[in-house]
Design a protein around this motif. Sequence first.
Motif, PDB file in Angstrom:
ATOM      1  N   CYS B  33       0.896 -27.589 -36.700  1.00 36.91           N
ATOM      2  CA  CYS B  33       0.201 -26.335 -36.994  1.00 36.91           C
ATOM      3  C   CYS B  33       1.091 -25.156 -36.620  1.00 36.91           C
ATOM      4  O   CYS B  33       1.638 -25.109 -35.521  1.00 36.91           O
ATOM      5  CB  CYS B  33      -1.117 -26.250 -36.239  1.00 36.91           C
ATOM      6  SG  CYS B  33      -1.939 -24.657 -36.449  1.00 36.91           S
ATOM      7  N   CYS B  36      -1.173 -23.263 -33.580  1.00 37.80           N
ATOM      8  CA  CYS B  36      -1.441 -23.840 -32.260  1.00 37.80           C
ATOM      9  C   CYS B  36      -0.509 -24.993 -31.915  1.00 37.80           C
ATOM     10  O   CYS B  36      -0.509 -25.475 -30.792  1.00 37.80           O
ATOM     11  CB  CYS B  36      -2.893 -24.294 -32.161  1.00 37.80           C
ATOM     12  SG  CYS B  36      -3.259 -25.783 -33.119  1.00 37.80           S
ATOM     13  N   CYS B  52      -6.172 -26.007 -40.171  1.00 36.64           N
ATOM     14  CA  CYS B  52      -5.938 -26.781 -38.954  1.00 36.64           C
ATOM     15  C   CYS B  52      -7.267 -27.166 -38.323  1.00 36.64           C
ATOM     16  O   CYS B  52      -8.090 -26.299 -38.014  1.00 36.64           O
ATOM     17  CB  CYS B  52      -5.112 -25.966 -37.958  1.00 36.64           C
ATOM     18  SG  CYS B  52      -4.953 -26.779 -36.352  1.00 36.64           S
ATOM     19  N   GLU B  54      -7.767 -28.183 -35.437  1.00 43.26           N
ATOM     20  CA  GLU B  54      -7.794 -27.778 -34.025  1.00 43.26           C
ATOM     21  C   GLU B  54      -8.191 -26.313 -33.867  1.00 43.26           C
ATOM     22  O   GLU B  54      -9.094 -25.988 -33.104  1.00 43.26           O
ATOM     23  CB  GLU B  54      -6.406 -27.980 -33.393  1.00 43.26           C
ATOM     24  CG  GLU B  54      -6.008 -29.420 -33.226  1.00 43.26           C
ATOM     25  CD  GLU B  54      -6.981 -30.186 -32.343  1.00 43.26           C
ATOM     26  OE1 GLU B  54      -7.386 -29.634 -31.309  1.00 43.26           O
ATOM     27  OE2 GLU B  54      -7.335 -31.326 -32.713  1.00 43.26           O
ATOM     28  N   CYS B  55      -7.476 -25.421 -34.592  1.00 43.89           N
ATOM     29  CA  CYS B  55      -7.658 -23.989 -34.334  1.00 43.89           C
ATOM     30  C   CYS B  55      -8.191 -23.207 -35.529  1.00 43.89           C
ATOM     31  O   CYS B  55      -8.452 -22.012 -35.430  1.00 43.89           O
ATOM     32  CB  CYS B  55      -6.345 -23.369 -33.856  1.00 43.89           C
ATOM     33  SG  CYS B  55      -5.118 -23.204 -35.165  1.00 43.89           S
ATOM     34  N   TYR B  57      -6.532 -22.473 -38.202  1.00 45.95           N
ATOM     35  CA  TYR B  57      -5.481 -21.731 -38.903  1.00 45.95           C
ATOM     36  C   TYR B  57      -5.409 -22.177 -40.368  1.00 45.95           C
ATOM     37  O   TYR B  57      -5.436 -23.370 -40.663  1.00 45.95           O
ATOM     38  CB  TYR B  57      -4.124 -21.957 -38.219  1.00 45.95           C
ATOM     39  CG  TYR B  57      -2.960 -21.355 -38.974  1.00 45.95           C
ATOM     40  CD1 TYR B  57      -2.756 -19.981 -38.992  1.00 45.95           C
ATOM     41  CD2 TYR B  57      -2.072 -22.171 -39.697  1.00 45.95           C
ATOM     42  CE1 TYR B  57      -1.704 -19.423 -39.697  1.00 45.95           C
ATOM     43  CE2 TYR B  57      -1.014 -21.620 -40.404  1.00 45.95           C
ATOM     44  CZ  TYR B  57      -0.836 -20.246 -40.395  1.00 45.95           C
ATOM     45  OH  TYR B  57       0.203 -19.700 -41.097  1.00 45.95           O
TER      46      TYR B  57
HETATM   47 ZN   LIG Z   1      -3.834 -25.048 -35.285  1.00 43.62          ZN
END
Ligand SMILES: [Zn+2]
Lengths: 323, 302
Positions: B33, B36, B52, B54-55, B57
């Motif tokens: 990513c 992150c 993403c 996770e974050c 993005y």
């Molecule tokens: Zn990310």
Amino acid sequence: MNSERKAVILDFERPLVEMEQRIRQIEQMAQESGVDVSDRVSQLVNNYRQLRQEIFSRLTPEQRVKVARHPRRPTTLDYIQAMTDEWLELHGDRGGSDDPALVGGFARLGGQPVLILGHQKGRDTKENVARNFGMASPGGYRKALRLMHHAHRFGLPIITLIDTPGAYPGVEAERLGQGEAIAVNLQEMFALAVPIICVVIGEGGSGGALGIGVGDRILMFEHAIYSVISPEGCAAILWKDSTQAAKAAQALKLTAPDLLELGLIDQILPEPLGAAHADPVQATETLKRALLDNLARLRELDGATLMRQRYDKFRRMGVVLDG
Amino acid sequence: MSLFDWFANRPKVAPLSQEQQQREIADGLWTKCLACGALTYTKDLHLNNKVCPECGYHHPVKSHERLKQLLDADTWQPRNEHLTACDPLHFVDRKPYSERLREMQHKTGLNDAIQTGFGKIDTHPVALGVMDFNFMGGSMGSVVGEKITRLVEEATQARLPVILICASGGARMQEGMLSLMQMAKTAAALGRHRQANLLYISILTHPTTGGVTASFAMLGDLILAEPKALIGFAGRRVIEQTLREKLPDNFQTAEYLLQHGFVDMIVPRTQLKHTLAQLLRLHTPTSPPVGHRYVTPGFLLS
Ligand SMILES: [Zn+2]
């Protein structure tokens, strides 16, 4: 006129200024000595005119940029005051602002009532600061639109005078939707059932110029420029070097003859010898005559025809290969 | 459970040695990513529309990926694919424009910076234009302007909604004033579409700036934006340099524009198709209109 405005001499005008000084010197010496030098002086004046003709007939694009931005070049209000019989400036976007960089109001031109809008540069440093150097804000474009809607309702032809380095690049302008304000003008100017004549009088800077630049006839003064980006900005991005502005000015095809050839403007207004700043009276006369000529022709068309032809005019702009 | 939740709940750390990781990133098996640094299995990232897990993005996407993300399978009918630019100014900066065009065409497999055509979103027929930032920064020259104009004109004829996905640095300098005039041309075509009381949705993605912002991007009846997309007219650097103004933290982001009233909603890419389908459904009358038509308020005078 203050000294600051008088002091501006472009580098390619310098030989002319030197010649002018020499003629003055000879005249003065002649006066002091009582010798008749009128033949000599008239010859020098002839040479001077010839030189001026030569210099201004082969200006490079970079030099034209300088002429178009000349601090003594007549501004929107200069032309309005000189060519109209009446002028009433109107103010405000009715949304909280009045932009001094884009002026508008009713005028009587050759006996006919019209709406005139235009970017307004300052005529000295102080006025330039007050008018953001002719860089309009969203409120300016929205004031223009309000007045254009008014002109549509009352059947007033619209004249726009374009003279701006570009739309104002500031935090406040972005917050208030600079892009939106210009975009809406572009769209709405196709839906006005009155004649619209746009004239690039000095600097036609990108979207900020086009924001009042949609019309039935697009005219341009001989030494005005009209460009998608300033030569300096273009050089900084494409050449990674803002000192390459001369090359960019050449490449961008921003002069009136170039744009006529590309089919993007309709008519070039010739400038007096030495450009509009050398003889504002004659430049005003040229502008007024061109406006009245074009108005007379456009007045014969009804609103629906004007809008259809305006659409078709811009519809044709662009060059692509198909197939 | 939505796909998004599923991604969020699965084991987060790639169980790989450093060395193996590097090799597999290089192979394109895993994607790191840009925001992150989290590693996601590339296939999974694509399934999540390159957002993403996770974050959140939003990784850049190519125009053909967009088409796949938004349209019902096998409904895409491209238009005017063969339109190409032809360097009318013979523009040369550090490289001739004609050469740049050839390189870009080779690199992207596209003829210019937009794909246009017709397709279906959750069974709703639409006219769709998708800009591609990979082609000269999504810049608008004659081809982009002409393709949008033709698309909008055809949509007006067929009485279809128009959706334009914007991603552009602005007007294409190499075509000079011809590029600038595309702003007026596209705005004019959208004006006619609007006068016919047809729906135009513009979607602002990262980045949408300059001449595109000052024309069709900001003319949507409805304007959606992707999270954190850069959207503005003047460039950040220009504003800083000319005025030495301190810029607000979220200046010219989608969130900033939402806050100041210039976009209707921010829609994560994972929700975009769903939201568009919903909007299209809400604009589909359940019964035919009975002799009553709204006057489009933008053209209040015509
Ligand atoms: Zn990310």
